[in-house]
Design an enzyme around this catalytic site. Structure first.
Site, PDB file in Angstrom:
ATOM      1  N   SER A 146       0.847  -1.192   0.000  1.00  0.00           N
ATOM      2  CA  SER A 146       0.000   0.000   0.000  1.00  0.00           C
ATOM      3  C   SER A 146       0.878   1.236   0.000  1.00  0.00           C
ATOM      4  O   SER A 146       1.993   1.215   0.556  1.00  0.00           O
ATOM      5  CB  SER A 146      -0.912   0.019   1.227  1.00  0.00           C
ATOM      6  OG  SER A 146      -1.534   1.292   1.385  1.00  0.00           O
ATOM      7  N   TYR A 176      -2.114  -0.909  10.451  1.00  0.00           N
ATOM      8  CA  TYR A 176      -1.974  -1.202   9.019  1.00  0.00           C
ATOM      9  C   TYR A 176      -0.735  -0.520   8.444  1.00  0.00           C
ATOM     10  O   TYR A 176       0.068  -1.164   7.755  1.00  0.00           O
ATOM     11  CB  TYR A 176      -3.235  -0.728   8.296  1.00  0.00           C
ATOM     12  CG  TYR A 176      -3.299  -1.092   6.833  1.00  0.00           C
ATOM     13  CD1 TYR A 176      -3.698  -2.371   6.438  1.00  0.00           C
ATOM     14  CD2 TYR A 176      -2.984  -0.167   5.845  1.00  0.00           C
ATOM     15  CE1 TYR A 176      -3.764  -2.716   5.094  1.00  0.00           C
ATOM     16  CE2 TYR A 176      -3.051  -0.499   4.502  1.00  0.00           C
ATOM     17  CZ  TYR A 176      -3.442  -1.769   4.128  1.00  0.00           C
ATOM     18  OH  TYR A 176      -3.515  -2.100   2.798  1.00  0.00           O
TER      19      TYR A 176
END
Length: 291
Positions: A164, A177
């Site tokens: 990401s 995350y």
């Protein structure tokens, strides 16, 4: 050394203009973690459409795995699924052994499985924080250790990490995350360099912007028309292309390259103002996640 650097830069520039030869996938067995839904499901479709020999799906939800497996089989591609929690080391090793016995050698491993809890550090449950690190980061250690040795023996293999852009630019409200993705990015960077002297075995790291999947349901940026979420189909298509082109790093969309440049030259105060202006500072306030 200078001439070699110039040659490599020119070669890369030419590659952006002229179409390169894509890798044939007809002999490749692909394993996708988190393959039952979201980007994982789209990756399975994309690999099937591009002629992969066999596709193996790993995940924790049997219903989703079954549905995706049936869809891929209807496309004419052999497909199998295994229930496996990549955060559980022994389970990964045992399931990998079962895959080799039932399907054969895996030559393309796609580490896609991930979770996000969408909370600040002080609001996060300790077990939830550990779960994120076990699945998003350590899970890639275990899957890679399970399948890479045979790839090296065969001199044929590819390790893919669906990461990401938050690995490069963290946001509030997703500390678990962002931390796990930054760790996974370092893991892949080290792994990619370590494979330089390993013929036939490569790695690809994909860093997409916010993608419209259930996992980040409710996340909102201030200017959605200017920064629209990526479609899972787009991420899957570009990822498989990157594998076929043996591309080490893929940022999606291409404008994310500007983020890397800005982070290296702007002072922290200026970066904070960009976060506030763009809405990334508060984008997780409306986060709901997968329901």
């Amino acid at each position: 050394f200078p001439l070699q650097m110039i040659y490599l830069v020119v070669k890369a520039a030419v590659g952006l203009v002229l179409p390169a030869k894509l890798r044939d996938l007809s002999r490749e067995n692909v394993l996708i973690t988190g393959g039952g839904r979201g980007i994982g499901r789209q990756l399975a479709r994309e690999f099937a459409e591009r002629g992969a020999r066999k596709i193996v799906l790993w995940g924790r939800t049997e219903k989703c795995l079954k549905e995706t497996t049936e869809e891929i089989r209807q496309m004419g591609t052999e497909c199998h699924y295994f229930i496996c929690d990549v955060g559980n080391r022994e389970e990964v090793y045992q399931t990998a052994k079962a895959v080799r016995e039932k399907v054969g050698d895996i030559t393309i491993l796609v580490n896609n499985a991930a979770v996000v809890h969408g909370k600040s550090l002080m609001d996060s449950d300790d077990d939830a924080l550990l779960k994120s690190q076990h699945i998003n980061t350590l899970g890639q250690f275990w899957t890679t250790k399970a399948f890479l040795p045979r790839m090296l023996e065969l001199q044929n293999g590819h390790i893919v990490c669906l990461n990401s852009v938050l690995a490069l630019s963290a946001i509030p409200g997703a500390i678990d995350y962002c931390t796990s993705k930054a760790s996974a990015f370092a893991f892949m960077e080290s792994l990619t360099l370590g494979l330089l002297d390993c013929p036939g075995v490569s790695a690809t790291t994909v860093l997409p912007f916010h993608t419209s999947t259930e996992m980040f349901q409710g996340m909102r940026v201030r200017f959605p028309n200017l920064f629209p979420p990526l479609k899972p189909e787009t991420v899957a298509r570009r990822t498989v292309e990157a594998v076929q082109l043996n591309q080490a790093l893929l940022l999606l969309p291409w404008t994310m390259h500007a983020l890397v440049i800005l982070k290296s030259i702007l002072p922290q105060a200026a970066l904070e103002e960009i976060h506030k202006f763009s809405g990334t500072y508060t984008c997780m306030n409306t986060f709901k996640g997968r329901t």
